[in-house]
Structure formats: C-alpha cells, structure tokens
Scaffold this motif. Structure first.
Motif, PDB file in Angstrom:
ATOM      1  N   PRO A  55       0.803  -1.228   0.000  1.00  0.00           N
ATOM      2  CA  PRO A  55       0.000   0.000   0.000  1.00  0.00           C
ATOM      3  C   PRO A  55       0.838   1.281   0.000  1.00  0.00           C
ATOM      4  CG  PRO A  55      -0.998  -1.617   1.440  1.00  0.00           C
ATOM      5  CD  PRO A  55       0.318  -2.196   0.992  1.00  0.00           C
ATOM      6  N   GLY A  56       2.007   1.291   0.667  1.00  0.00           N
ATOM      7  CA  GLY A  56       2.870   2.465   0.609  1.00  0.00           C
ATOM      8  C   GLY A  56       3.549   2.795   1.924  1.00  0.00           C
ATOM      9  N   LEU A  57       4.532   3.692   1.842  1.00  0.00           N
ATOM     10  CA  LEU A  57       5.301   4.145   3.004  1.00  0.00           C
ATOM     11  C   LEU A  57       5.455   5.653   2.941  1.00  0.00           C
ATOM     12  CD1 LEU A  57       7.311   3.658   5.433  1.00  0.00           C
ATOM     13  CD2 LEU A  57       9.109   3.486   3.696  1.00  0.00           C
ATOM     14  N   ARG A  58       5.234   6.324   4.052  1.00  0.00           N
ATOM     15  CA  ARG A  58       5.489   7.755   4.131  1.00  0.00           C
ATOM     16  C   ARG A  58       6.278   8.039   5.405  1.00  0.00           C
ATOM     17  NH1 ARG A  58       3.396  11.647   1.295  1.00  0.00           N
ATOM     18  NH2 ARG A  58       4.063  10.128  -0.246  1.00  0.00           N
ATOM     19  N   GLU A  59       7.520   8.481   5.232  1.00  0.00           N
ATOM     20  CA  GLU A  59       8.383   8.781   6.366  1.00  0.00           C
ATOM     21  C   GLU A  59       8.420  10.284   6.598  1.00  0.00           C
ATOM     22  OE1 GLU A  59      12.935   7.969   7.961  1.00  0.00           O
ATOM     23  OE2 GLU A  59      12.318   7.309   5.958  1.00  0.00           O
ATOM     24  N   SER A  60       8.369  10.673   7.845  1.00  0.00           N
ATOM     25  CA  SER A  60       8.413  12.099   8.175  1.00  0.00           C
ATOM     26  C   SER A  60       9.437  12.361   9.272  1.00  0.00           C
ATOM     27  CB  SER A  60       7.038  12.590   8.631  1.00  0.00           C
ATOM     28  OG  SER A  60       6.581  11.857   9.751  1.00  0.00           O
ATOM     29  N   VAL A  61      10.027  13.554   9.201  1.00  0.00           N
ATOM     30  CA  VAL A  61      10.930  14.031  10.248  1.00  0.00           C
ATOM     31  C   VAL A  61      10.185  15.144  10.970  1.00  0.00           C
ATOM     32  CG1 VAL A  61      13.146  15.104  10.770  1.00  0.00           C
ATOM     33  CG2 VAL A  61      12.950  13.468   8.874  1.00  0.00           C
ATOM     34  N   ARG A  65       7.235  -4.240   5.040  1.00  0.00           N
ATOM     35  CA  ARG A  65       7.858  -5.426   4.484  1.00  0.00           C
ATOM     36  C   ARG A  65       6.793  -6.283   3.807  1.00  0.00           C
ATOM     37  NH1 ARG A  65      11.255  -7.146   7.910  1.00  0.00           N
ATOM     38  NH2 ARG A  65      11.351  -9.357   7.385  1.00  0.00           N
ATOM     39  N   ILE A  66       7.230  -7.289   3.093  1.00  0.00           N
ATOM     40  CA  ILE A  66       6.295  -8.195   2.434  1.00  0.00           C
ATOM     41  C   ILE A  66       5.328  -8.766   3.473  1.00  0.00           C
ATOM     42  CG2 ILE A  66       6.109 -10.411   1.246  1.00  0.00           C
ATOM     43  CD1 ILE A  66       8.761  -9.785  -0.127  1.00  0.00           C
ATOM     44  N   GLY A  67       4.056  -8.700   3.190  1.00  0.00           N
ATOM     45  CA  GLY A  67       3.034  -9.155   4.126  1.00  0.00           C
ATOM     46  C   GLY A  67       2.235  -8.012   4.720  1.00  0.00           C
ATOM     47  N   GLN A  68       2.740  -6.758   4.582  1.00  0.00           N
ATOM     48  CA  GLN A  68       2.042  -5.597   5.117  1.00  0.00           C
ATOM     49  C   GLN A  68       0.831  -5.281   4.229  1.00  0.00           C
ATOM     50  OE1 GLN A  68       0.501  -3.400   7.190  1.00  0.00           O
ATOM     51  NE2 GLN A  68       2.576  -3.151   8.081  1.00  0.00           N
ATOM     52  N   LYS A  69      -0.309  -5.066   4.860  1.00  0.00           N
ATOM     53  CA  LYS A  69      -1.543  -4.808   4.109  1.00  0.00           C
ATOM     54  C   LYS A  69      -2.048  -3.379   4.280  1.00  0.00           C
ATOM     55  CE  LYS A  69      -3.180  -9.602   4.067  1.00  0.00           C
ATOM     56  NZ  LYS A  69      -1.883 -10.178   4.450  1.00  0.00           N
ATOM     57  N   LYS A  70      -1.363  -2.587   5.094  1.00  0.00           N
ATOM     58  CA  LYS A  70      -1.778  -1.202   5.317  1.00  0.00           C
ATOM     59  C   LYS A  70      -0.682  -0.231   4.892  1.00  0.00           C
ATOM     60  CE  LYS A  70      -4.875  -2.051   9.260  1.00  0.00           C
ATOM     61  NZ  LYS A  70      -5.203  -1.655  10.653  1.00  0.00           N
ATOM     62  N   PHE A  71      -1.081   1.015   4.716  1.00  0.00           N
ATOM     63  CA  PHE A  71      -0.108   2.077   4.465  1.00  0.00           C
ATOM     64  C   PHE A  71       0.653   2.319   5.772  1.00  0.00           C
ATOM     65  CE2 PHE A  71       1.694   6.048   3.244  1.00  0.00           C
ATOM     66  CZ  PHE A  71       1.633   6.112   1.858  1.00  0.00           C
ATOM     67  N   VAL A  72       1.970   2.466   5.686  1.00  0.00           N
ATOM     68  CA  VAL A  72       2.801   2.627   6.880  1.00  0.00           C
ATOM     69  C   VAL A  72       3.294   4.077   6.985  1.00  0.00           C
ATOM     70  CG1 VAL A  72       4.932   1.925   8.045  1.00  0.00           C
ATOM     71  CG2 VAL A  72       3.536   0.221   6.850  1.00  0.00           C
ATOM     72  N   TYR A  73       3.091   4.658   8.151  1.00  0.00           N
ATOM     73  CA  TYR A  73       3.557   6.018   8.438  1.00  0.00           C
ATOM     74  C   TYR A  73       4.636   5.936   9.511  1.00  0.00           C
ATOM     75  CZ  TYR A  73      -0.857   7.280   6.172  1.00  0.00           C
ATOM     76  OH  TYR A  73      -1.900   7.398   5.285  1.00  0.00           O
ATOM     77  N   THR A  74       5.744   6.633   9.301  1.00  0.00           N
ATOM     78  CA  THR A  74       6.823   6.614  10.291  1.00  0.00           C
ATOM     79  C   THR A  74       7.142   8.032  10.735  1.00  0.00           C
ATOM     80  OG1 THR A  74       8.706   6.823   8.778  1.00  0.00           O
ATOM     81  CG2 THR A  74       7.776   4.632   9.057  1.00  0.00           C
ATOM     82  N   TYR A  75       7.486   8.153  12.013  1.00  0.00           N
ATOM     83  CA  TYR A  75       7.765   9.457  12.605  1.00  0.00           C
ATOM     84  C   TYR A  75       9.141   9.452  13.252  1.00  0.00           C
ATOM     85  CZ  TYR A  75       2.656   9.292  12.227  1.00  0.00           C
ATOM     86  OH  TYR A  75       1.364   9.132  11.758  1.00  0.00           O
ATOM     87  N   ASN A  76      10.083  10.188  12.647  1.00  0.00           N
ATOM     88  CA  ASN A  76      11.419  10.365  13.230  1.00  0.00           C
ATOM     89  C   ASN A  76      11.379  11.620  14.098  1.00  0.00           C
ATOM     90  OD1 ASN A  76      13.390   8.431  11.508  1.00  0.00           O
ATOM     91  ND2 ASN A  76      11.784   9.246  10.186  1.00  0.00           N
ATOM     92  N   LEU A  77      11.469  11.462  15.402  1.00  0.00           N
ATOM     93  CA  LEU A  77      11.296  12.583  16.319  1.00  0.00           C
ATOM     94  C   LEU A  77      12.622  13.257  16.671  1.00  0.00           C
ATOM     95  CD1 LEU A  77       8.631  11.133  18.812  1.00  0.00           C
ATOM     96  CD2 LEU A  77       8.292  12.197  16.556  1.00  0.00           C
ATOM     97  N   ILE A  78      12.627  14.587  16.599  1.00  0.00           N
ATOM     98  CA  ILE A  78      13.784  15.393  16.991  1.00  0.00           C
ATOM     99  C   ILE A  78      13.303  16.480  17.944  1.00  0.00           C
ATOM    100  CG2 ILE A  78      15.501  17.073  16.201  1.00  0.00           C
ATOM    101  CD1 ILE A  78      15.663  15.573  13.565  1.00  0.00           C
TER     102      ILE A  78
END
Length: 626
Positions: free
Chosen positions: A328-334, A521-534
């Motif tokens: 579905p996708g990946l969106r990484e944020s800082v 990774r393979i097997g993920q069925k949802k969109f993944v959001y990541t938060y790099n905190l500073i």
C-alpha cells in the motif's frame, strides 16, 4: 559418554548425490520457482554461480568449478524475503552436496524466525538450534539412544544437536555469541571443548551469516573467529551492509571473501613480498590492501560511486526493494518538536553531562529529550545533581505532557486506537520505553501483556516470538509494541503495525531503516507512516545530518546501475495511478498539527525527498525554526 557419542557421530551417513543428471538447479525442487519473486530468482542463480560456478546440473557432477572462490553478499532491502531465498538455496545445495553440513549464524532472537520460516514452507530438513534446550525430534536416533539414561543438561543437549548435524543430519542454527563462546581458543586438558571447537571451525561446508554486518569490527573476537572457519563457501545476508564507514564494509567483504583484499595487490607489490617472512608478508599485504581501499573510498560521490559498485558487482547482489512497491505504501516524516519550558531548562542543565564520552552523552540527551523526569536515572556528580530538583522531577514522572516526545506518543496512540491501528515504538534505551508503558497503563487502563507488549534484550527469544504472533494477529487486544532497537530492529516481522515512532536519533542510519522495515515489508496490508522525532535544541538535529550523510553513501554504493531511486517515501502503485487522490495523507498527524492544544509542540514536519541522490538535512530547515 562423550567418546561414545563422538564415535557414533564420526561417520556421515552414506548418501549419494540426489539430483537429476540434466536440467538446472531449479529442477531440484519442482515448482519452487513459481513461489519466488523475480529478485529472489535472480539472487538464487547468482548464489549458485558464485559458490559453485553454474546452475546446470550436468556441469556440477564433479563438484564446484575449480576457479570459483569465496562467497557472496545478498544485499536486499529489509523485508524482501532474504530468509526464504536462503532456505531454498540451502535446500537445493544440500541435494547436490549432501555432506555439506550447512551452518546458519544469526542474532539469537532471529533463530526462531528462521525456525518459523522452515515450518511455514514445510521444509523437511532438520533444523538444530544450538541456543535452545529443546529437542526438535529430528536428532540422530543412535545418538539419542546413547544418552537415553543420562541426565539432560544444556551441555549434553547442545552436544546431541551438534553431533546429529555433524553426522550429516540437517542444518545447524547458532547465535553469534554462542558460536564465539564455543570456538574460543583451545584449552589445555579440555578435550571435549577442543573437539567441539574443531567441529564448528572445520566441518561446515556452507556458512550463512544472517545480518552479516554484525561482525564488522576487525578487532572483535567474533570477526577474528569467523575468519578461521575453513570453508570459503559463505553467504552474507544483510539489508544494510554499510553501517558506519567504508572500513567496516571492507571487513565484512573480507569475511565473505577471505581473499577479497588480494585484488588490490599489484604485481610489483606482490613481488616485494618474496623477500620477507610469511608473517610480515601478511601484515604488509593487509596494510597495503586496506590503504588502497581507503584511498578508493575516501571521497565517494555521485560521480565516482560507479567504480566502487563495479568492484562489488561480481559477488554482491543488490535489490533496493522495488518489490515493496506492490505494498500500500510508506510515508516517512521528520518531526521537529518544541520542548515545553521546564523540559527545555532541564536539557540545558544536563547537556554537558557525559560530553567527554560519546555514548554517555547520547544517553543523557536521549533521556532528556523524551521526558525531563528521565534525567533522574543519570549518574551525576554532586555539582551536576545540585542543578536538578530531583524530587520535583519524580513527581512529574506520571505526566506525559511534561515531555514533548511522550506527549506526541500518547496523542498518536490515542488517535490510532480510534482508527484501529497498531503502533510500534522504538528506542535504543529501556528507560523511555518503561516510562511510556507506565503512561499508557495509567491513561488508557491498558494491561501489560494484553494491550501493551514489550520486546527488549531481557525477554527470552522464545517468548518474543509469541509476542510477535500476538501483535500481528488483527484479532488480538494488542495496540502498542514497545521495542528496543538493539533487540528488535533486525530480521523480525511486525506487520501488525501501521505506525512506527522512532523516539531517538542514532548515529547509524541502518538502525532506523531496519526498524522501519519491521512494519514495511512483504506481508504488510496497510499504508505505513513513520515518525522520526527530533527535540529542538538538543543536538539531535546535527546527529540526524550525520546519519543522512551515511545513508546517502550507502545508497550510492548499494544501488543498481539503472536504479538510484530509493523506496523511502515511494509512491505506491495506487498513488501513481490516482495522483489526484493522494492516499498517503496522514490523518493522525494532520489532526494533531491542527488541534489548538497540540499544534504548539510542532516546529516543523518535513517529508524527506524521494530521490536517493538528494540529501535532506536538519540544517536545511533549521533557519526556518530560529
């Protein structure tokens, strides 16, 4: 008893080479090719060509081709099926070379992930895990009969597994730590220990190093020990072989190909070695080879990276994760956060503690940037402690809103619960995770082991696997998993999570990428959001810049010739087809950033560029914050 066991295990069961005279190695497991992705198929043939010299069975009747030396590196993005690929290779390799005695060395907790993969794909080959006291039921019968009346000890169990494997039954799985322990230097009078050491160093015919970047320090006992393994048939599996610098990479490459450095020796230099002793020859050549490598990699840029890639190309297979585009996708944020006044003052008071020790200083800043009460765990001098009102900070411990990162976490979890999404929270230190666990328990009335799961180095690997299964089960009560980056950022699947929070910034960019890849990774069925905190004003921004530079170097070297684009922040196929309806919009972050009582903690939310030849740095946005 030990002598009898060794006598029983002394000879390998007589087996013939069980493979077709014609065809290719694909024919050894009929139909397996259809169950593998394209990058796995290419890597499978790459492994056969590197270790044996061909994929045609009629060319393998007399063993590996004489001009084939050393092994190969499988550098596939985390989460793209390296374990499955390796298992298929080992299965076929054992059919052609039934006496090869494969050994898989991996971080301790990952051995159970291997075991689960063997079960998942119904691999009918015994897998003996040396780190457990349980028998698999597939140990050698004759050896088991000899110990039937003996008291079962950990030592005896390990010996049965080792000798069953040595007799030609199956695959041996062992952690880096235990392998190092059992292959330590010979001890006088310790016949049994020396025999075990000899078996582990001399008898493996195929060596697989999972997370093969682990032994990368040439001064470490582990690196030196692995260099003594007799076989040159070696495979390194690593999604992130470039960790900190090019010298570490050189050491990794020398492990998989012990003669890697010789390619840098010119005829003139080789000739000079004739006049010195063997010991001095080795010392001279090693120093010279490293010097050439250091010169070659001292200033890798977009323009000259191709030269380094050309050196690696013959024995390093690269896949940057294009298969993940089907997810579905990946969106990484800082996310740069503004600490509240009290936390800001505490940060200023402790920012010089441990400044003479990088690790200690990193620990101090990480705690202070998460929640001010955590600084009470820091060892301080009397003078330093006098600057802190410890009783006051301890009273604030139960209030997550006194720390900007704990506040962020609580609000993300609150909103994700409403959306029925699970959250994965990583930290390199235990104290922040323990504090967040307390906050979640108090605010949401959640229970540890039910809604809250925790994985760190204290948890036994067997129980850890159970936690993974519970967390990934969509019908379980689990809502949050608190994970240590040191214990859980490699090799395991946590696709139950669709949100990943990285509490602290680490020097090694591979740590962050590995952590994110637990969910994406393979097997993920949802969109993944990541938060790099500073946390603003802590120095974490400068650390992020160093991390970004290292990450850029890794992408330059470990990229396919025709592909410089990285999977981070990629647009999914659905997004490319429907650009007008961008599905990656983060409803959780949008809600928080627009909320009157929450928006004040955000100084900047940034999405790094999608092109791998662009480097986003914290200092690019820092002027906007001042």
């Amino acid at each position: 008893m030990y002598h009898d066991l060794c006598e029983q295990a002394g000879s390998v069961d007589g087996q013939s080479q069980d493979f077709h005279l014609y065809g290719t190695v694909w024919d050894l497991i009929p139909g397996v090719i259809t169950s593998m992705y394209q990058h796995q198929r290419e890597a499978f043939e790459f492994m056969w060509t590197n270790l044996v010299g061909d994929i045609r069975l009629d060319e393998l009747k007399h063993g590996a081709k004489p001009d084939v030396v050393g092994g190969c590196v499988i550098c596939h993005a985390p989460g793209t099926g390296k374990t499955r690929l390796a298992i298929v290779f080992i299965q076929t390799y054992m059919k052609v070379f039934p006496d090869c005695r494969p050994v898989i060395i991996a971080p301790r907790g990952m051995l159970f992930a291997w075991e689960e993969e063997f079960k998942k794909w119904d691999v009918n080959v015994p897998f003996h895990i040396m780190n457990t006291t349980d028998f698999s039921g597939k140990e050698d019968r004759d050896i088991c009969r000899l110990i039937k009346k003996e008291h079962r000890t950990e030592k005896l169990t390990r010996l049965v597994k080792l000798l069953s494997w040595n007799k030609g039954h199956g695959i041996l799985g062992i952690s880096y730590g235990l392998y190092m322990k059992l292959t330590s230097e010979k001890k006088s009078g310790c016949t049994e220990g020396n025999k075990v050491r000899t078996i582990l160093l001399e008898n493996p015919g195929l060596l697989v190093l999972d997370e093969g970047h682990t032994p990368r320090n040439e001064r470490s006992i582990m690196w030196k020990t692995l260099g003594k393994v007799k076989t040159e048939k070696r495979i390194i599996l690593s999604g992130t072989p470039f960790q900190n610098n090019f010298l570490e990479l050189y050491n990794i490459l020398c492990l998989v190909r012990p003669r890697f450095g010789e390619m840098f020796l010119t005829e003139k230099k080789v000739g000079r070695r004739h006049y010195v002793s063997k010991k001095r020859q080795d010392k001279f050549s090693d120093k010279y080879e490293k010097g050439v490598w250091a010169s070659l990699t001292s200033n890798v840029t977009d323009d000259n990276a191709e030269k380094v890639r050309s050196i690696l190309k013959p024995f390093v297979h690269i896949h940057n994760g294009t298969i993940l585009r089907t997810l579905p996708g990946l969106r990484e944020s800082v996310i740069v956060l503004k600490p509240p006044p009290l936390q800001k003052s505490i940060i200023r008071k402790v920012e010089n503690i441990g400044s003479g020790n990088n690790f200690e200083h990193e620990y101090v800043i990480s705690l202070a940037s998460t929640h001010p009460s955590l600084v009470t765990a820091i060892n301080m001098s009397e003078e330093e402690a006098s600057l802190i009102d410890k009783p006051m900070l301890e009273r604030l411990r139960s209030n997550p809103y006194e720390g900007v990162k704990t506040r962020f976490v609580i609000e993300v979890v609150r909103l994700c619960e409403a959306l029925k999404e699970k959250v994965l929270i990583f930290s390199q230190f235990i104290q922040p995770l323990e504090l967040i666990k307390e906050h979640l328990s108090k605010l949401f009335k959640w229970r540890v082991g039910k809604e809250i799961l925790q994985m760190d180095g204290k948890i036994q690997p067997r129980y850890r696997q159970t936690s993974i299964e519970v967390f990934n089960n969509p019908d379980s009560d689990a809502k949050v998993l608190l994970a240590s980056t040191r214990a859980c950022c490699e090799g395991i699947s946590l696709t139950g999570a669709s949100r990943v929070v990285l509490l602290d910034v680490v020097w090694n960019p591979a740590v962050g990428r590995q952590a994110i890849s637990r969910a994406f990774r393979i097997g993920q069925k949802k969109f993944v959001y990541t938060y790099n905190l500073i946390t603003y004003g802590t120095g974490e921004g400068d650390k992020y810049d160093r991390q970004a530079e290292k990450d850029h170097l890794s992408k330059l070297v470990f990229s396919q010739e025709d592909e410089f684009n990285n999977v981070r922040n990629m647009l999914s196929k659905a997004e490319m087809d429907h650009c007008s309806k961008l599905i990656s919009q983060d409803k959780v972050l949008e809600e928080m950033a627009s909320h009157d009582q929450l928006k004040g903690m955000f100084l900047k939310i940034h999405y790094p560029p999608t092109e791998s030849n662009m480097v986003f740095t914290y200092n690019q946005i820092a002027p906007e914050l001042s």
